[in-house]
Every structure is written in structure tokens, then in C-alpha cells.
Design an enzyme around this catalytic site. Structure first.
Site, PDB file in Angstrom:
ATOM      1  N   ARG A 238       1.832  -1.685   3.747  1.00  0.00           N
ATOM      2  CA  ARG A 238       1.279  -1.798   2.395  1.00  0.00           C
ATOM      3  C   ARG A 238       0.902  -3.246   2.123  1.00  0.00           C
ATOM      4  NH1 ARG A 238       5.670   1.749   1.923  1.00  0.00           N
ATOM      5  NH2 ARG A 238       5.069   3.853   1.269  1.00  0.00           N
TER       6      ARG A 238
ATOM      7  N   LYS B  71       8.356  -0.143  -1.115  1.00  0.00           N
ATOM      8  CA  LYS B  71       8.107   0.769  -2.230  1.00  0.00           C
ATOM      9  C   LYS B  71       9.209   1.818  -2.335  1.00  0.00           C
ATOM     10  CE  LYS B  71       4.731   4.128  -3.956  1.00  0.00           C
ATOM     11  NZ  LYS B  71       3.437   4.781  -3.718  1.00  0.00           N
TER      12      LYS B  71
ATOM     13  N   HIS C 222      -5.473  -1.351   0.634  1.00  0.00           N
ATOM     14  CA  HIS C 222      -4.634  -0.193   0.950  1.00  0.00           C
ATOM     15  C   HIS C 222      -5.344   0.769   1.895  1.00  0.00           C
ATOM     16  CE1 HIS C 222      -1.573   2.902   0.171  1.00  0.00           C
ATOM     17  NE2 HIS C 222      -0.870   1.948  -0.384  1.00  0.00           N
TER      18      HIS C 222
ATOM     19  N   ARG D  57      -4.333   1.651   5.629  1.00  0.00           N
ATOM     20  CA  ARG D  57      -3.312   2.672   5.912  1.00  0.00           C
ATOM     21  C   ARG D  57      -3.962   4.046   6.080  1.00  0.00           C
ATOM     22  NH1 ARG D  57       1.902   1.956   4.733  1.00  0.00           N
ATOM     23  NH2 ARG D  57       2.155   3.826   3.444  1.00  0.00           N
TER      24      ARG D  57
ATOM     25  N   HIS E  98       6.643   6.537   5.080  1.00  0.00           N
ATOM     26  CA  HIS E  98       6.690   7.629   4.115  1.00  0.00           C
ATOM     27  C   HIS E  98       8.043   8.312   4.210  1.00  0.00           C
ATOM     28  CE1 HIS E  98       2.031   8.134   3.961  1.00  0.00           C
ATOM     29  NE2 HIS E  98       2.479   7.136   3.215  1.00  0.00           N
TER      30      HIS E  98
ATOM     31  N   TYR F  96      17.892  15.724   8.741  1.00  0.00           N
ATOM     32  CA  TYR F  96      18.004  15.835  10.189  1.00  0.00           C
ATOM     33  C   TYR F  96      17.004  14.968  10.944  1.00  0.00           C
ATOM     34  CZ  TYR F  96      21.263  19.640   9.487  1.00  0.00           C
ATOM     35  OH  TYR F  96      22.362  20.376   9.116  1.00  0.00           O
TER      36      TYR F  96
END
Length: 419
Positions: A249, A276, A341, A344, A368, A378
Site C-alpha cells: 500500500r 491497514k 494504489h 496493487r 489481505h 487454519y
């Protein structure tokens, strides 16, 4: 002496004794002297057939003249049929209620919420935006007690913002106000969150995705323009290159510090306070990123923890959030074509389209958070080995696109403006 009028001279010369004793000033006023040395003013009086005593303060904080004035006022209350002791309790209760009310206003609770968020490590940018929403835009709620705030009160500060067409700001403001009110509920200062009744009350904003170049050929043109830019500040050019190479970012790149880089392990670790999602994020560094950082290091190192991308005005402040965006404008790429941005989105699109890498590796590189709670519990692996190979592939791929670009920087600009 016990029945004589007191004087300041006599009071200053008083010495404590082994036992408590009293010095009378007449009219029920006396000074209670304790063995420990404390000297307390008291007023003896009768009310409703009962003998009572009223505390009037301590000497010398409360002077002899002050004590006599308090006696005069108390006598006036007695003549009016009012118990001065009960009146004092009422005044104390009123002061206490006023103090509690001041602590439970929306402005006061909002400050407590922000202080909690800071202690929890929320990013400074996040705290700053929340403070702006709560202190500036929600000023109409500042003096209201949190337990008295109703949905109509919240809506009253949201409607003017919505009327100006700032739909997303209004929705974020409602959400942030809700965080404060839920914080108040959790602490027993309010019964409920008034924003819960406002779902659907505000106009939904039109979703606008950040502009991004996600096709190989125009991305190559952009990369060639960046690498060919001779007039740009070294820190700005390096920041653009690393945004493209690492898909971090913009804010994570801007605030980077040299102690986050491990050249031996070829790793850049971004601390949680600058992330973030408030999770530490490590990214592998391909050869090209290592070379850029090593070339930049002699220019910006100013001691341990110094900024990688300091501004031109101060080595203690990073380049602004508009620096890289404005740089792309100077290179001829407009706001509807590419944003900082957007790198990304370019990485996510082309890495997925390549079919070479797992979705999990791409998502981990983008930092993310998995939406499915069970899967998140998991899928804790960072897919590090695959990400190391993937990011070297991505850097090589960007080099390839740049080398294949058909235009000179000046021609690139004209071509970019038509895309």
C-alpha cells in the site's frame, strides 16, 4: 479560652496535644485540633430537634474570616428552615453530577475511545481520520451526553454532509460515531448505540474503484516512463518503483524505515502500526528491489530508524501521500488512468491471470485478511517460499514489459493520455 473569640495570631500559635481539643469562636463555630496536627472548622447547630455538626474546611486553607462567613450563611439557612448539612450534600451531589456529565459527553467519550485506539496500536493516519470525523464533522454531538443521544441527533449531523454529496464520508462518519457509542455502552455510560437504527437511512455512495493500469502493454509504458524519468526526486522515483515491484500500500511504502529492511534475509517487515489491517506484514525482496534500496540508502540514512523516503523539507517526515500520485501526473498518466494504489491492482490482476501462483500466495502478498473465519483460523501459513519465487517472477516480468515498451518517454506520455 474555649469561650473567647479567636484571632489569627492565636490560631497561628496553636500546638497539637495528646488528645483532641476544641477552640470556640462563638455562635456554634469552633476549631477542632487533632493530635496529628490537623485543624478543622466545625459548626455545631440543632435542626429538627437533633444536634448536628457541619464541616466548614480546614485551617489555614479556610481562614478565620472565611469560617465566620460560612457560619453566617449557615445561620441564614437555619432561619429559613433549611438544614445547612443537607444543603451542602445537595450542592456536592450537583457538582458530582455535573462532573460525571462532563465526563460522559460525546466529546469526552470520543477522546477516551481514541486514546484506547492509540494504545492498541492503531495507525496514526487512522487515528487522525477518526479524530477529524469525530471532532470536526460531528461537532454537533460534542456536548450531548452519550446516554441521551438518539438516532435523530446522529442523523442531524450526517444530513448536511450527505446534502453536499459526500455520501461515503457520511457513511464513514456514522460508522465511527457508532464505534464511540458502542464503547460507551461497553463501559456502562450509555444503554445503546443510536446508529444501529440508521441502517439504510443514508444514500449509498457510488462505488468508484481506484484507477489502475492492469493490461501488460500500457503497464510496460508506465514502467518505462518511471525508469526513464531523469528529473524526478530520487526518493520519489524509488518509491514508485518499489510500489510496482512489491504491491505494498502507498502508505506502507511512504512511512518505511531502514530498520525494517533486512538485506541479508532479503525481507522488508512492515510493523503493525503502519498496516491497514494492524498485522505485521513481511514481504520478500526480489533482486531489483534490493538494488533500488542499496542505491537509495546512502542518500537517506540519517541514523537508526531513519526514513527511507524522507520529504525534501525534513528528514523526520516522510514524503506526502500526494507525492507519488503527482509524480505520475507529471509523467502523463491522469487520475482516471493510474493511482499509487493501482500498482496493487496491476499485480493482483496479472499474477492471477498468469495461472502460475496460488490465490493464497497472492492474497498474502497483498496483506489481505481471509474473510472466512474458519478458513482464516487454519490458513495461517504465509506461503513464504512461493511468495519469494512469485515476487522475483513479478519483478522480472515488469522488466520484460518495460523493455518491450515501444515508445520513448515523451511519446509514452501522449500515448498514455489517449488510453
Amino acid at each position: 479560652m474555649a469561650t473567647d473569640k479567636l484571632s489569627d495570631v492565636a490560631l497561628r500559635s496553636i500546638k497539637p496535644r495528646d488528645k483532641q481539643f476544641k477552640l470556640s469562636d462563638g455562635g456554634g463555630l469552633f476549631l477542632l485540633v487533632n493530635p496529628q496536627g490537623s485543624r478543622l472548622w466545625r459548626l455545631a447547630y440543632r435542626f429538627g430537634g437533633r444536634q448536628k455538626a457541619l464541616a466548614l474546611g480546614s485551617y489555614p486553607a479556610t481562614s478565620l474570616s472565611d469560617a465566620r462567613e460560612a457560619r453566617r450563611k449557615a445561620k441564614g439557612l437555619l432561619e429559613a428552615g433549611t438544614d445547612p448539612g443537607q444543603e451542602k450534600k445537595k450542592r456536592k451531589a450537583a457538582v458530582r453530577a455535573a462532573e460525571e456529565a462532563a465526563e460522559n459527553t460525546f466529546a469526552a467519550v470520543a477522546e477516551k475511545y481514541l486514546a484506547k485506539a492509540e494504545k492498541e496500536g492503531r495507525a496514526a493516519v487512522t487515528i487522525g481520520k477518526a479524530r477529524w470525523l469525530l471532532n470536526d464533522l460531528a461537532a454537533g454531538l460534542a456536548d450531548k451526553l452519550v446516554h441521551e443521544i438518539a438516532p435523530k441527533d446522529v442523523l442531524a449531523v450526517l444530513r448536511p454532509i450527505e446534502a453536499r454529496g459526500n455520501y461515503e464520508t457520511a457513511r464513514r462518519m456514522r460508522s465511527t460515531i457508532g464505534l464511540v457509542l458502542r464503547f460507551a455502552v461497553a463501559n456502562g455510560w450509555a444503554e445503546r448505540d443510536a446508529t444501529a437504527d440508521l441502517k439504510g437511512a443514508l444514500r449509498a455512495p457510488n462505488v468508484r474503484h481506484r484507477a489502475a493500469i492492469v493490461k501488460p502493454e500500457p503497464l510496460g509504458v508506465l514502467m518505462r516512463a518511471i525508469y526513464s524519468w531523469e528529473g524526478g526526486q530520487p526518493t520519489t522515483v524509488a518509491a514508485l518503483k518499489l510500489m510496482a515491484l512489491l504491491a505494498l500500500r502507498p502508505g506502507e511504502v511512504r512511512g518505511a524505515r531502514w530498520d525494517e529492511i533486512d538485506f541479508e534475509k532479503r525481507t522488508w517487515t512492515v510493523p503493525l502500526e503502519r498496516m491497514k489491517m494492524r498485522r505485521v506484514h513481511a514481504t520478500p525482496l526480489p533482486d531489483q528491489a534490493i538494488a533500488i534500496l542499496k542505491e537509495l540508502r546512502p542518500l537517506t540514512v540519517r541514523g537508526e530508524g531513519s526514513l527511507i523516503f524522507p520529504s525534501t523539507t525534513s528528514s523526520k517526515v516522510p514524503i506526502s501521500e500526494n507525492t507519488t500520485t503527482l509524480a505520475m501526473r507529471r509523467l502523463g498518466f491522469g487520475p482516471h488512468q493510474m493511482t499509487s494504489h493501482g500498482f496493487r491492482a496491476a499485480f493482483a490482476t496479472l499474477a492471477n491471470e498468469s495461472g502460475k501462483w496460488s490465490v493464497d500466495s497472492i492474497e498474502r502478498q497483498l496483506a489481505h485478511v481471509e474473510g472466512n473465519a474458519v478458513r482464516r483460523a487454519y490458513a495461517r501459513g504465509q506461503y513464504w517460499d512461493e511468495r519469494v519465487v512469485m515476487m522475483q517472477w513479478w519483478a522480472d516480468y515488469l522488466d520484460q514489459l518495460r523493455e518491450q515498451a515501444k515508445y520513448t518517454p515523451r511519446q509514452d506520455k501522449r500515448k498514455a493520455m489517449r488510453r
